[in-house]
Design a protein around this motif. Structure first.
Motif, mmCIF file in Angstrom:
data_model
loop_
_atom_site.group_PDB
_atom_site.id
_atom_site.type_symbol
_atom_site.label_atom_id
_atom_site.label_comp_id
_atom_site.label_asym_id
_atom_site.label_seq_id
_atom_site.Cartn_x
_atom_site.Cartn_y
_atom_site.Cartn_z
ATOM 1 N N LEU A 29 4.973 -9.132 0.627
ATOM 2 C CA LEU A 29 3.989 -10.198 0.420
ATOM 3 C C LEU A 29 4.670 -11.381 -0.246
ATOM 4 O O LEU A 29 5.534 -11.198 -1.106
ATOM 5 C CB LEU A 29 2.882 -9.737 -0.535
ATOM 6 N N THR A 30 4.266 -12.577 0.151
ATOM 7 C CA THR A 30 4.692 -13.782 -0.546
ATOM 8 C C THR A 30 3.593 -14.831 -0.404
ATOM 9 O O THR A 30 2.739 -14.738 0.480
ATOM 10 C CB THR A 30 6.031 -14.340 -0.017
ATOM 11 N N SER A 31 3.618 -15.814 -1.267
ATOM 12 C CA SER A 31 2.676 -16.918 -1.216
ATOM 13 C C SER A 31 3.425 -18.162 -0.771
ATOM 14 O O SER A 31 4.551 -18.416 -1.197
ATOM 15 C CB SER A 31 2.073 -17.135 -2.607
ATOM 16 N N TYR A 32 2.780 -18.935 0.099
ATOM 17 C CA TYR A 32 3.388 -20.173 0.578
ATOM 18 C C TYR A 32 2.276 -21.162 0.908
ATOM 19 O O TYR A 32 1.405 -20.861 1.735
ATOM 20 C CB TYR A 32 4.251 -19.899 1.815
ATOM 21 N N ARG A 33 2.278 -22.312 0.223
ATOM 22 C CA ARG A 33 1.303 -23.383 0.435
ATOM 23 C C ARG A 33 -0.147 -22.888 0.381
ATOM 24 O O ARG A 33 -0.980 -23.268 1.194
ATOM 25 C CB ARG A 33 1.572 -24.097 1.739
ATOM 26 N N GLY A 34 -0.422 -22.017 -0.567
ATOM 27 C CA GLY A 34 -1.787 -21.564 -0.782
ATOM 28 C C GLY A 34 -2.231 -20.377 0.048
ATOM 29 O O GLY A 34 -3.344 -19.903 -0.094
ATOM 30 N N PHE A 35 -1.367 -19.885 0.923
ATOM 31 C CA PHE A 35 -1.696 -18.723 1.738
ATOM 32 C C PHE A 35 -0.844 -17.541 1.296
ATOM 33 O O PHE A 35 0.264 -17.714 0.791
ATOM 34 C CB PHE A 35 -1.422 -18.987 3.223
ATOM 35 N N VAL A 36 -1.353 -16.341 1.520
ATOM 36 C CA VAL A 36 -0.592 -15.129 1.246
ATOM 37 C C VAL A 36 -0.125 -14.585 2.591
ATOM 38 O O VAL A 36 -0.919 -14.399 3.510
ATOM 39 C CB VAL A 36 -1.441 -14.082 0.507
ATOM 40 N N PHE A 37 1.184 -14.355 2.700
ATOM 41 C CA PHE A 37 1.769 -13.856 3.941
ATOM 42 C C PHE A 37 2.229 -12.421 3.739
ATOM 43 O O PHE A 37 2.815 -12.080 2.711
ATOM 44 C CB PHE A 37 2.945 -14.737 4.370
ATOM 45 N N PHE A 38 1.991 -11.603 4.757
ATOM 46 C CA PHE A 38 2.321 -10.179 4.727
ATOM 47 C C PHE A 38 3.129 -9.839 5.968
ATOM 48 O O PHE A 38 2.878 -10.360 7.058
ATOM 49 C CB PHE A 38 1.037 -9.349 4.729
ATOM 50 N N THR A 39 4.107 -8.961 5.792
ATOM 51 C CA THR A 39 4.811 -8.411 6.948
ATOM 52 C C THR A 39 5.154 -6.967 6.680
ATOM 53 O O THR A 39 5.201 -6.516 5.530
ATOM 54 C CB THR A 39 6.074 -9.219 7.312
ATOM 55 N N LYS A 40 5.402 -6.264 7.755
ATOM 56 C CA LYS A 40 5.807 -4.860 7.696
ATOM 57 C C LYS A 40 7.025 -4.724 8.595
ATOM 58 O O LYS A 40 7.045 -5.251 9.710
ATOM 59 C CB LYS A 40 4.658 -3.986 8.195
ATOM 60 N N SER A 41 8.065 -4.032 8.108
ATOM 61 C CA SER A 41 9.311 -3.916 8.849
ATOM 62 C C SER A 41 9.838 -2.487 8.767
ATOM 63 O O SER A 41 9.734 -1.850 7.714
ATOM 64 C CB SER A 41 10.342 -4.883 8.249
ATOM 65 N N PRO A 42 10.424 -1.987 9.846
ATOM 66 C CA PRO A 42 11.002 -0.643 9.792
ATOM 67 C C PRO A 42 12.274 -0.575 8.943
ATOM 68 O O PRO A 42 12.660 0.489 8.472
ATOM 69 C CB PRO A 42 11.293 -0.311 11.255
ATOM 70 N N GLU A 43 12.901 -1.707 8.744
ATOM 71 C CA GLU A 43 14.132 -1.798 7.950
ATOM 72 C C GLU A 43 13.922 -2.790 6.802
ATOM 73 O O GLU A 43 13.116 -3.706 6.921
ATOM 74 C CB GLU A 43 15.294 -2.292 8.821
#
Length: 90
Positions: A56-70
């Motif tokens: 998770l990270t925040s950027y310009r007021g939005f929260v971004f999420f990603t999922k990665s196998p590595e």
């Protein structure tokens, strides 16, 4: 019946409390992190049958999420906070 209604209400409340979370691909996530001067990322291992990494990270007021196998290759300037669990409503 009442238990199912209570569970549905709890899920709805959790979604409201979490706000807007934007799911992106891992390469887009690392690109967003690289645009920041002092990036902050929350990371956790996840998955049940297949292990993966959640970020998770925040950027310009939005929260971004990603999922990665590595694990993601984040720059040395990134402050990473290790979390036990990251839960994102689906």
């Amino acid at each position: 019946m009442a238990e199912a209604a209570a569970a549905a209400a709890a899920i709805a409340q959790a979604i409201k409390a979490s706000g807007a979370i934007v799911r992106v691909e891992p390469n887009d996530f690392t690109r967003l992190v690289s645009r920041q001067d002092a990036p902050l990322v929350v990371a956790a291992r996840g998955g049940f049958l297949r292990r993966n990494y959640h970020y998770l990270t925040s950027y310009r007021g939005f929260v971004f999420f990603t999922k990665s196998p590595e694990p993601l290759a984040l720059s040395g300037k990134t402050e990473v906070i290790a979390a036990q669990v990251i839960w994102v409503p689906s």
